[in-house]
Design a protein around this motif. Structure first.
Motif, mmCIF file in Angstrom:
data_model
loop_
_atom_site.group_PDB
_atom_site.id
_atom_site.type_symbol
_atom_site.label_atom_id
_atom_site.label_comp_id
_atom_site.label_asym_id
_atom_site.label_seq_id
_atom_site.Cartn_x
_atom_site.Cartn_y
_atom_site.Cartn_z
ATOM 1 N N SER A 162 -0.822 0.576 14.499
ATOM 2 C CA SER A 162 -2.060 1.145 13.988
ATOM 3 C C SER A 162 -2.809 1.832 15.113
ATOM 4 O O SER A 162 -2.759 1.393 16.263
ATOM 5 C CB SER A 162 -2.938 0.062 13.357
ATOM 6 O OG SER A 162 -3.259 -0.925 14.321
ATOM 7 N N SER A 163 -3.509 2.907 14.773
ATOM 8 C CA SER A 163 -4.280 3.642 15.770
ATOM 9 C C SER A 163 -5.544 4.174 15.125
ATOM 10 O O SER A 163 -5.573 4.461 13.925
ATOM 11 C CB SER A 163 -3.462 4.800 16.352
ATOM 12 O OG SER A 163 -3.156 5.753 15.346
ATOM 13 N N LEU A 215 0.807 -1.222 0.000
ATOM 14 C CA LEU A 215 0.000 0.000 0.000
ATOM 15 C C LEU A 215 0.841 1.272 0.000
ATOM 16 O O LEU A 215 0.374 2.317 -0.458
ATOM 17 C CB LEU A 215 -0.920 0.020 1.232
ATOM 18 C CG LEU A 215 -1.934 -1.112 1.361
ATOM 19 C CD1 LEU A 215 -2.740 -0.941 2.641
ATOM 20 C CD2 LEU A 215 -2.857 -1.157 0.155
ATOM 21 N N ASN A 216 2.065 1.184 0.546
ATOM 22 C CA ASN A 216 2.888 2.378 0.755
ATOM 23 C C ASN A 216 2.047 3.457 1.430
ATOM 24 O O ASN A 216 1.951 4.600 0.981
ATOM 25 C CB ASN A 216 3.448 2.895 -0.561
ATOM 26 C CG ASN A 216 4.564 3.914 -0.345
ATOM 27 O OD1 ASN A 216 5.186 3.951 0.729
ATOM 28 N ND2 ASN A 216 4.801 4.756 -1.328
ATOM 29 N N ILE A 217 1.442 3.060 2.536
ATOM 30 C CA ILE A 217 0.400 3.853 3.177
ATOM 31 C C ILE A 217 0.983 5.025 3.950
ATOM 32 O O ILE A 217 2.126 4.968 4.431
ATOM 33 C CB ILE A 217 -0.435 2.942 4.098
ATOM 34 C CG1 ILE A 217 -1.827 3.489 4.315
ATOM 35 C CG2 ILE A 217 0.265 2.726 5.430
ATOM 36 C CD1 ILE A 217 -2.791 2.477 4.900
ATOM 37 N N THR A 218 0.218 6.090 4.059
ATOM 38 C CA THR A 218 0.618 7.252 4.843
ATOM 39 C C THR A 218 0.057 7.139 6.256
ATOM 40 O O THR A 218 -0.767 6.273 6.540
ATOM 41 C CB THR A 218 0.108 8.553 4.189
ATOM 42 O OG1 THR A 218 -1.320 8.496 4.091
ATOM 43 C CG2 THR A 218 0.699 8.721 2.800
ATOM 44 N N SER A 219 0.483 8.030 7.128
ATOM 45 C CA SER A 219 0.075 7.956 8.527
ATOM 46 C C SER A 219 -1.279 8.587 8.790
ATOM 47 O O SER A 219 -1.806 8.475 9.894
ATOM 48 C CB SER A 219 1.135 8.633 9.419
ATOM 49 O OG SER A 219 2.382 7.973 9.299
ATOM 50 N N THR A 220 -1.834 9.283 7.790
ATOM 51 C CA THR A 220 -3.133 9.923 7.967
ATOM 52 C C THR A 220 -3.829 10.035 6.628
ATOM 53 O O THR A 220 -3.179 10.055 5.573
ATOM 54 C CB THR A 220 -2.986 11.317 8.609
ATOM 55 O OG1 THR A 220 -4.256 11.959 8.639
ATOM 56 C CG2 THR A 220 -2.020 12.167 7.823
ATOM 57 N N ILE A 221 -5.148 10.129 6.658
ATOM 58 C CA ILE A 221 -5.928 10.230 5.432
ATOM 59 C C ILE A 221 -5.725 11.579 4.746
ATOM 60 O O ILE A 221 -5.983 11.729 3.551
ATOM 61 C CB ILE A 221 -7.426 9.996 5.750
ATOM 62 C CG1 ILE A 221 -8.202 9.646 4.483
ATOM 63 C CG2 ILE A 221 -8.033 11.203 6.442
ATOM 64 C CD1 ILE A 221 -9.636 9.229 4.745
ATOM 65 N N ASP A 222 -5.246 12.577 5.507
ATOM 66 C CA ASP A 222 -5.011 13.905 4.921
ATOM 67 C C ASP A 222 -3.859 13.888 3.926
ATOM 68 O O ASP A 222 -3.802 14.710 3.013
ATOM 69 C CB ASP A 222 -4.709 14.920 6.021
ATOM 70 C CG ASP A 222 -5.903 15.121 6.941
ATOM 71 O OD1 ASP A 222 -7.042 14.999 6.442
ATOM 72 O OD2 ASP A 222 -5.717 15.394 8.132
ATOM 73 N N ASP A 223 -2.912 12.958 4.106
ATOM 74 C CA ASP A 223 -1.757 12.849 3.221
ATOM 75 C C ASP A 223 -2.030 11.750 2.195
ATOM 76 O O ASP A 223 -2.064 10.575 2.534
ATOM 77 C CB ASP A 223 -0.506 12.527 4.042
ATOM 78 C CG ASP A 223 0.761 12.472 3.193
ATOM 79 O OD1 ASP A 223 0.685 12.810 1.987
ATOM 80 O OD2 ASP A 223 1.819 12.096 3.735
ATOM 81 N N THR A 224 -2.245 12.134 0.937
ATOM 82 C CA THR A 224 -2.588 11.145 -0.097
ATOM 83 C C THR A 224 -1.408 10.267 -0.461
ATOM 84 O O THR A 224 -1.588 9.127 -0.883
ATOM 85 C CB THR A 224 -3.105 11.853 -1.360
ATOM 86 O OG1 THR A 224 -2.082 12.722 -1.863
ATOM 87 C CG2 THR A 224 -4.354 12.652 -1.049
#
Length: 610
Positions: free
Chosen positions: A590-591, A214-223
């Motif tokens: 995860s939080s 996913l190369n996921i970010t730490s928040t939904i605000d950061d795409t």
């Protein structure tokens, strides 16, 4: 297609096209609803209550039909049996009391599942139209129910295909040994190669999912920008769906022979292999050990009811669409019972497979815990931190069992009560490993498969099965809605590949809307049209009168249960703010983050001021 439809006439006419989505879906000439047999006497031109539901025109004339009964049953099974049966059902079982969860699920399956599934099958088969055409025919003002179904299908299709895209990515990654998520990667630090810190603090499978997939970010605000790997897999998933439904039931029916049957072959293979693994019985025993106190919690019943809707595909319109291609005299009552039983048995089979494998994984992880903590104890014995007299004489560190370690752990904890916390010893209890739950299919199950002999083979089979399960459900979801909507409206489609968007869609876009759609369907037939008239129509269509059980379920029990479910859902959504589980890279954990938290509101206000 009938020659007198608007769709055919417009090919030979220069007049502007004005047909509605309902006309396109039903492929029928616009009807005089005032003279419809389902107008229930609400207008002077309505017909007598005793007449049949079927329109005067033979609806089978020119309408596509299933090649045979088996093809139709496989289509319904393929649509209803999906990823929710293989993963969500076992997860809910583990979360809500093990075997005790099966009791409320089975009760709700009988009270609302099978009756409403039978209702959708009967309505679709009798009126022979899609979801919009069916409810428009029942009563013109009820056409919005069908539109709502299509909207929910659109939302679900957007995120459901993302899950298929994830499965495609893991499928192709499985063709290598060792599996890429079996070990943590290394990175260069000057002249040395060190283990990736984020992976070392979590696990190899967790790191592969969140960072490399996913190369996921730490928040939904950061795409986080475009994830080209996931975008490509999503494109492949949409191409597969389009190829499957491009020619309607002629193409999707053939696909169902494979996509509906292959998952059962894989599940049986996994079950046999899983039962041969050490610890599989522990997992199954843990799964079916009932925690009866859980049955008293309203949350358990609410989640069981929601799972019934998703498992049978109620409210989506796919059930109605598939049954509309049946012959009028098809025994849809038998179909409803058969598909519901197959669906339930599949969920139980998948639960056995999942917990047999996770029982094996729990034993592996527990043995690893015992070995690591035994080495700590040996170190304390050699340095004099612990006295050798604390170790029972029969314990052999060369062949230390979990029971031996538990006994030794208890003695040390009792004697060293004041300073025990400083030793950093773990209890290594198998039950704790089993209670960690199923989690994501892309983390827990993939980690278990790394311990399998010939792990790439089983990984390929598993994710190929997920692709087929997802494809079967997507065919039912998209059939009859994609082409009409794209023809009627010019829609700019946006592809969402992020995990957080998928989570939000899954949690908030389908559950409550589906429940509302289903209760409106129930009320439309049972109270607006009339349950007695509908039962008479079914007797004319099937050749026998359905059990009185369905009369009371449709008229009283199901609407009452659905009303309670809607109220409970609204209360929960108002008490618990919308949010999502975020993977925080810095904390390597995860939080839960609320969409409307104070920080986000502050950022937006600051942006507005600037």
């Amino acid at each position: 297609m009938p020659k007198n439809t608007k769709v055919t006439q417009r090919e030979h006419s220069n007049e502007p096209v004005t047909e509605s989505v309902a006309d396109l879906l039903s492929l029928e000439q616009p009807m005089d609803y005032k003279s419809s047999q389902m107008s229930m006497g609400l207008s002077p031109g309505s017909t007598a209550p005793g007449k049949s539901l079927l329109p005067e025109q033979d609806a089978e004339d020119g309408r596509p039909a299933w090649n045979n009964k088996l093809e139709y049953i496989l289509a319904q099974v393929g649509f209803s049996v999906g990823l929710g049966n293989v993963w969500r059902f076992p997860y809910l079982c583990q979360k809500n009391g093990g075997g005790a969860y099966l009791v409320p699920y089975f009760i709700l399956l009988l009270l609302i599942g099978i009756p409403l599934f039978f209702l959708e099958l009967a309505v679709g088969q009798r009126i022979r139209r899609g979801s919009i055409g069916v409810w428009n025919y029942v009563y013109p003002q009820l056409g919005g129910i069908g539109v709502s179904s299509l909207m929910v299908c659109g939302f679900v299709g957007l995120y459901y295909n993302v899950i298929i895209g994830w499965s495609i990515f893991y499928f192709f990654q499985s063709f290598q040994y060792p599996l890429p998520w079996a070990e943590c990667p290394f990175k260069k630090n000057g002249t040395q190669a060190i283990v990736e810190p984020e992976c070392e603090k979590s696990s190899a499978t967790t790191y592969f999912w969140y960072r490399q997939t996913l190369n996921i970010t730490s928040t939904i605000d950061d795409t986080g920008g475009l994830n080209w790997k996931m975008s490509l897999c999503l494109l492949v998933a949409w191409i597969l769906v389009c190829l499957a439904v491009i020619k309607g039931i002629q193409s999707s029916g053939k696909v169902m022979y494979f996509s509906s049957l292959f998952p059962y072959v894989v599940l049986f293979c996994f079950l046999v292999r899983g039962l041969m693994l050490k610890g599989s019985v522990d997992g199954i025993a843990h799964m079916f050990t009932p925690k009866l106190e859980k049955m008293l919690e309203p949350q358990v019943w609410r989640e069981a009811a929601t799972q019934v809707f998703f498992a049978l595909g109620l409210g989506f319109g796919g059930v109605i669409a598939f049954s509309s291609y049946n012959k009028r005299d098809n025994n849809c009552h038998f179909d409803a019972a058969l598909v519901s039983i197959i669906n339930f048995v599949t969920s139980i089979l998948a639960t056995l497979v999942v917990f047999a494998v996770l029982g094996f994984k729990a034993n592996v992880m527990n043995e690893k815990c015992v070995v690591e903590n035994a080495e700590k104890i040996l170190g304390y014995l050699n340095t004099g931190v612990l006295s050798k007299e604390l170790i029972p004489p029969h314990i052999n560190f060369s062949h230390l069992t979990a029971q031996d370690y538990s006994e030794m752990y208890g003695v040390i904890m009792t004697v060293k009560e004041d300073s025990f916390g400083q030793l950093g010893l773990d209890p290594c209890v198998l039950e704790d490993e089993l209670n960690k739950g199923t989690g994501l299919a892309f983390i827990a199950f993939t980690e278990a498969m790394t311990h399998f002999p010939a792990s790439p083979f089983w990984s390929v089979m598993f994710f190929f099965m997920l692709i087929n399960l997802g494809l079967g459900s997507m065919i039912g979801t998209m059939t009859g809605i994609t082409t009409p909507i794209l023809d009627a409206f010019k829609i700019r489609k946006e592809i969402l590949c992020g995990n957080y968007f998928v989570t939000m869609f899954d949690d908030y876009s389908a559950g409550l809307p589906l429940t509302v759609v289903v209760i409106l369907e129930n009320i439309s037939v049972a109270w607006i049209y009339g349950t007695k008239r509908f039962m008479q129509d079914l007797e004319d269509m099937l050749g026998f009168r359905p059990y009185s059980f369905y009369y009371y379920m449709w008229r009283y029990v199901s609407p009452a249960i659905l009303t309670v479910l809607i109220v409970a859902t609204v209360i929960e959504m108002s008490v618990s703010p919308a949010g999502y589980n975020a993977w925080v890279e810095d904390e390597v954990s995860s939080s839960w983050q609320s969409v409307f938290n104070i920080q986000n509101i502050g950022k937006h206000l600051e942006g507005e001021i600037k």
